[in-house]
Design a protein around this motif. Structure first.
Motif, PDB file in Angstrom:
ATOM      1  N   ILE A 163      29.955  40.981  35.894  1.00 47.49           N
ATOM      2  CA  ILE A 163      31.196  40.855  36.658  1.00 47.49           C
ATOM      3  C   ILE A 163      31.736  42.251  36.921  1.00 47.49           C
ATOM      4  O   ILE A 163      31.852  43.065  36.005  1.00 47.49           O
TER       5      ILE A 163
ATOM      6  N   VAL B  15      30.007  35.297  44.385  1.00 42.52           N
ATOM      7  CA  VAL B  15      29.036  35.010  43.339  1.00 42.52           C
ATOM      8  C   VAL B  15      27.648  34.994  43.966  1.00 42.52           C
ATOM      9  O   VAL B  15      27.430  34.312  44.970  1.00 42.52           O
TER      10      VAL B  15
ATOM     11  N   VAL C  52      25.093  37.548  33.026  1.00 39.60           N
ATOM     12  CA  VAL C  52      26.259  37.485  33.894  1.00 39.60           C
ATOM     13  C   VAL C  52      26.842  38.886  34.000  1.00 39.60           C
ATOM     14  O   VAL C  52      27.141  39.508  32.983  1.00 39.60           O
TER      15      VAL C  52
ATOM     16  N   ILE D 219      30.500  38.694  41.157  1.00 42.81           N
ATOM     17  CA  ILE D 219      29.748  38.181  40.014  1.00 42.81           C
ATOM     18  C   ILE D 219      28.287  38.049  40.401  1.00 42.81           C
ATOM     19  O   ILE D 219      27.960  37.495  41.448  1.00 42.81           O
TER      20      ILE D 219
ATOM     21  N   CYS E 153      36.547  35.973  45.441  1.00 38.76           N
ATOM     22  CA  CYS E 153      35.573  36.167  44.373  1.00 38.76           C
ATOM     23  C   CYS E 153      34.213  35.759  44.943  1.00 38.76           C
ATOM     24  O   CYS E 153      34.060  34.639  45.445  1.00 38.76           O
TER      25      CYS E 153
ATOM     26  N   VAL F   1      34.434  36.822  31.556  1.00 36.68           N
ATOM     27  CA  VAL F   1      35.806  36.988  32.055  1.00 36.68           C
ATOM     28  C   VAL F   1      36.747  37.327  30.914  1.00 36.68           C
ATOM     29  O   VAL F   1      37.592  38.224  31.041  1.00 36.68           O
TER      30      VAL F   1
ATOM     31  N   LEU G 166      29.916  32.588  31.537  1.00 33.59           N
ATOM     32  CA  LEU G 166      30.888  33.049  32.532  1.00 33.59           C
ATOM     33  C   LEU G 166      32.259  33.237  31.885  1.00 33.59           C
ATOM     34  O   LEU G 166      32.921  34.256  32.101  1.00 33.59           O
TER      35      LEU G 166
END
Length: 104
Positions: free
Chosen positions: A34, A45, A32, A76, A43, A96, A92
């Motif tokens: 970010i 993804v 992942v 992301i 946001c 974050v 995830l």
């Protein structure tokens, strides 16, 4: 490989303003990344997965994630080699939390 993309509008939680990339490869089959970047309050993804045909499952996981975090101006990227939905959610959240910890 299948590529899935999602965009969630009207987020309310900002990540640190400086460009930063956080990678989590704790499960051995999932990464992942970010990055805080201008997205007009959205946001985005992008998922690259070896497990084709699971779009509905990915959508449910991403909707749950968005409802939990409400990220804005975030990009992301997920590289998946068959992680379960529970592992995806966990990774995830860890990514974050790592990003938001930089605000402290």
């Amino acid at each position: 490989m299948e590529t899935l993309t999602y965009r969630f509008e009207n987020g309310t939680r900002a990540l640190p303003p400086q460009p930063r990339v956080v990678g989590v490869v704790g499960s051995g089959n999932l990464e992942v990344l970010i990055e805080s970047m201008p997205q007009g309050g959205a946001c985005t993804v992008e998922i690259k997965t070896a497990a084709a045909g699971f779009g509905a499952t990915w959508q449910a996981v991403m909707l749950d994630f968005h409802e939990r975090w409400q990220l804005m101006d975030a990009s992301i990227a997920i590289n998946d080699m068959g992680a379960t939905p529970a592992v995806v959610s966990l990774r995830l959240d860890q990514a974050v939390e790592t990003m938001l910890g930089a605000l402290s």
